[in-house]
Design a protein around this motif. Structure first.
Motif, PDB file in Angstrom:
ATOM      1  N   ALA A 192     -12.602   5.674   3.468  1.00  0.00           N
ATOM      2  CA  ALA A 192     -13.227   4.635   2.646  1.00  0.00           C
ATOM      3  C   ALA A 192     -12.266   4.156   1.560  1.00  0.00           C
ATOM      4  CB  ALA A 192     -14.515   5.161   2.022  1.00  0.00           C
ATOM      5  N   GLU A 193     -11.551   5.088   0.949  1.00  0.00           N
ATOM      6  CA  GLU A 193     -10.588   4.705  -0.087  1.00  0.00           C
ATOM      7  C   GLU A 193      -9.449   3.879   0.501  1.00  0.00           C
ATOM      8  OE1 GLU A 193      -9.312   4.244  -3.866  1.00  0.00           O
ATOM      9  OE2 GLU A 193     -11.184   5.175  -3.160  1.00  0.00           O
ATOM     10  N   GLU A 194      -9.021   4.202   1.697  1.00  0.00           N
ATOM     11  CA  GLU A 194      -7.978   3.417   2.365  1.00  0.00           C
ATOM     12  C   GLU A 194      -8.448   1.995   2.629  1.00  0.00           C
ATOM     13  OE1 GLU A 194      -7.073   5.613   5.860  1.00  0.00           O
ATOM     14  OE2 GLU A 194      -5.877   7.142   4.816  1.00  0.00           O
ATOM     15  N   MET A 195      -9.698   1.836   3.005  1.00  0.00           N
ATOM     16  CA  MET A 195     -10.241   0.500   3.250  1.00  0.00           C
ATOM     17  C   MET A 195     -10.268  -0.308   1.959  1.00  0.00           C
ATOM     18  SD  MET A 195     -13.356   1.415   5.893  1.00  0.00           S
ATOM     19  CE  MET A 195     -13.761  -0.279   6.288  1.00  0.00           C
ATOM     20  N   ARG A 196     -10.665   0.317   0.871  1.00  0.00           N
ATOM     21  CA  ARG A 196     -10.669  -0.378  -0.415  1.00  0.00           C
ATOM     22  C   ARG A 196      -9.260  -0.799  -0.818  1.00  0.00           C
ATOM     23  NH1 ARG A 196     -14.902   3.293  -1.905  1.00  0.00           N
ATOM     24  NH2 ARG A 196     -16.849   2.139  -2.209  1.00  0.00           N
ATOM     25  N   ASN A 197      -8.302   0.065  -0.601  1.00  0.00           N
ATOM     26  CA  ASN A 197      -6.915  -0.259  -0.952  1.00  0.00           C
ATOM     27  C   ASN A 197      -6.422  -1.456  -0.158  1.00  0.00           C
ATOM     28  OD1 ASN A 197      -6.772   1.838  -2.795  1.00  0.00           O
ATOM     29  ND2 ASN A 197      -5.896   3.290  -1.335  1.00  0.00           N
ATOM     30  N   ARG A 198      -6.773  -1.529   1.119  1.00  0.00           N
ATOM     31  CA  ARG A 198      -6.361  -2.678   1.931  1.00  0.00           C
ATOM     32  C   ARG A 198      -7.019  -3.959   1.437  1.00  0.00           C
ATOM     33  NH1 ARG A 198      -7.504   0.323   6.636  1.00  0.00           N
ATOM     34  NH2 ARG A 198      -8.770  -1.376   7.471  1.00  0.00           N
ATOM     35  N   ALA A 199      -8.291  -3.876   1.072  1.00  0.00           N
ATOM     36  CA  ALA A 199      -8.991  -5.057   0.551  1.00  0.00           C
ATOM     37  C   ALA A 199      -8.365  -5.541  -0.750  1.00  0.00           C
ATOM     38  CB  ALA A 199     -10.467  -4.731   0.346  1.00  0.00           C
ATOM     39  N   GLU A 200      -8.028  -4.615  -1.629  1.00  0.00           N
ATOM     40  CA  GLU A 200      -7.425  -4.988  -2.908  1.00  0.00           C
ATOM     41  C   GLU A 200      -6.064  -5.638  -2.715  1.00  0.00           C
ATOM     42  OE1 GLU A 200      -7.490  -1.335  -5.030  1.00  0.00           O
ATOM     43  OE2 GLU A 200      -9.643  -1.444  -5.498  1.00  0.00           O
ATOM     44  N   LYS A 201      -5.299  -5.167  -1.730  1.00  0.00           N
ATOM     45  CA  LYS A 201      -3.994  -5.778  -1.452  1.00  0.00           C
ATOM     46  C   LYS A 201      -4.154  -7.210  -0.958  1.00  0.00           C
ATOM     47  CE  LYS A 201      -1.149  -1.695  -0.602  1.00  0.00           C
ATOM     48  NZ  LYS A 201      -0.246  -2.017  -1.742  1.00  0.00           N
ATOM     49  N   LEU A 202      -5.204  -7.460  -0.194  1.00  0.00           N
ATOM     50  CA  LEU A 202      -5.456  -8.816   0.265  1.00  0.00           C
ATOM     51  C   LEU A 202      -5.697  -9.764  -0.889  1.00  0.00           C
ATOM     52  CD1 LEU A 202      -7.897  -8.249   3.284  1.00  0.00           C
ATOM     53  CD2 LEU A 202      -5.561  -9.164   3.418  1.00  0.00           C
ATOM     54  N   LEU A 203      -6.273  -9.259  -1.993  1.00  0.00           N
ATOM     55  CA  LEU A 203      -6.673 -10.090  -3.111  1.00  0.00           C
ATOM     56  C   LEU A 203      -5.680 -10.055  -4.264  1.00  0.00           C
ATOM     57  CD1 LEU A 203     -10.459  -9.130  -3.177  1.00  0.00           C
ATOM     58  CD2 LEU A 203      -9.423 -11.177  -2.179  1.00  0.00           C
ATOM     59  N   GLU A 204      -4.517  -9.451  -4.059  1.00  0.00           N
ATOM     60  CA  GLU A 204      -3.502  -9.430  -5.112  1.00  0.00           C
ATOM     61  C   GLU A 204      -3.011 -10.839  -5.411  1.00  0.00           C
ATOM     62  OE1 GLU A 204      -0.474  -6.797  -3.786  1.00  0.00           O
ATOM     63  OE2 GLU A 204      -1.533  -4.974  -4.431  1.00  0.00           O
ATOM     64  N   PRO A 205      -2.575 -11.090  -6.676  1.00  0.00           N
ATOM     65  CA  PRO A 205      -2.162 -12.439  -7.057  1.00  0.00           C
ATOM     66  C   PRO A 205      -1.050 -13.028  -6.197  1.00  0.00           C
ATOM     67  CG  PRO A 205      -2.425 -11.058  -8.991  1.00  0.00           C
ATOM     68  CD  PRO A 205      -2.551 -10.152  -7.807  1.00  0.00           C
ATOM     69  N   ASP A 206      -0.116 -12.184  -5.736  1.00  0.00           N
ATOM     70  CA  ASP A 206       0.989 -12.708  -4.929  1.00  0.00           C
ATOM     71  C   ASP A 206       0.664 -12.771  -3.446  1.00  0.00           C
ATOM     72  OD1 ASP A 206       0.857 -10.013  -4.635  1.00  0.00           O
ATOM     73  OD2 ASP A 206       3.021  -9.657  -4.705  1.00  0.00           O
TER      74      ASP A 206
END
Length: 290
Positions: free
Chosen positions: A272-286
């Motif tokens: 679950a934590e890995e999935m959240r990390n992937r989602a957050e990377k998708l939404l990074e400013p760059d």
């Protein structure tokens, strides 16, 4: 309301890619609730609403989730921006010496008279965003617009339905309903009494021509009420995947609590934590702008 930015199939694919069970049939409502909550979080966090146009593929795939198909509406209250600084001492109360038994309390001294004649009206305290600040100083040329700016709380302004601006009596005039005012959402309305602009990344701002306001408006506080539509046509792949990953993580953790084996529970929490990390990377400013 079961409105969301992804489908159950999106969540299923996200779970399968993370090597987690992808069958949601036994706990379908749990997955639906996760999509709804994560979609609401995404809109509030990134100040943006997406909606699918007619014929979009996501509408055919959605069964348990209502995919938005139109802009949303807000009803907001705003202040009109004033100058950010005060001249030192300008906001202090006048003080003067009084001799005992003096009748000066009954008089209006020279300082009072000077301040009374030099007092600026409320329109002259408005911060100007487009135009010259001197545009409000006499003699006033009202043929040249002088705009003050209000930052709206969501991106992608689509339409201005009502625009109530305070007047000199303390009441409000609806600039949309009244024939004396012109304006709308979009760059084509620049130069009119009001217009909504969409800047980079969809940031929305409302411009009001100060010359269109009453000469002595009652207040700058709570001076504008706006009913408006906002939204971006097309649910981006970034937003759709991010919601699916966040919802999949929430769903996984809820299911994991039902697993009695601690080793399995630890593995589920890690996934679950890995999935959240992937989602957050998708939404990074760059990353790709959602």
């Amino acid at each position: 309301m079961t409105t969301g930015y992804c489908t159950l199939e999106d969540v299923r694919r996200a779970l399968q890619k993370s090597s987690l069970p992808g069958d949601l049939s036994q706990d379908k409502q749990l997955a639906v609730d996760a999509i709804v909550s994560q979609s609401r979080w995404l809109e509030r966090t990134y100040k943006r609403h997406w909606y699918a146009p007619t014929g979009a593929d996501i509408l055919d795939e959605a069964t348990e989730i209502d995919i938005p198909t139109a802009p949303r509406t807000r009803d907001d209250e705003h202040d009109i921006s004033s100058h950010g600084a005060m001249v030192h001492g300008a906001s202090e109360r006048d003080r003067s010496r009084r001799r005992k038994n003096s009748d000066a309390l009954l008089e209006s001294g020279p300082r009072y008279e000077r301040r009374r004649h030099d007092r600026r009206d409320s329109k002259q305290e408005i911060r100007i965003a487009i135009g010259e600040p001197e545009a409000l100083e006499p003699p006033v040329d009202e043929t040249v617009p002088a705009y003050t700016r209000i930052r709206l709380d969501r991106k992608d302004v689509d339409a201005i339905n009502e625009l109530h601006v305070i007047n000199g009596d303390g009441g409000y005039d609806d600039w949309v309903a009244e024939d004396d005012y012109d304006g709308g959402a979009g760059l084509t309305h620049r130069g009119e009494d009001y217009w909504g602009r969409v800047n980079n990344d969809g940031i929305s701002e409302l411009y009001l021509n100060v010359h269109a306001m009453d000469d002595e408006i009652a207040s700058l506080s709570k001076a504008v009420y706006i009913d408006w539509d906002y939204g971006r046509e097309g649910i981006s792949r970034t937003a759709r995947r991010a919601v699916a990953l966040f919802a999949g993580a929430e769903f996984t953790e809820e299911i994991g609590t039902q697993i009695p084996d601690n080793a399995k529970l630890y593995n589920v929490e890690t996934k679950a934590e890995e999935m959240r990390n992937r989602a957050e990377k998708l939404l990074e400013p760059d990353a790709e702008v959602p």
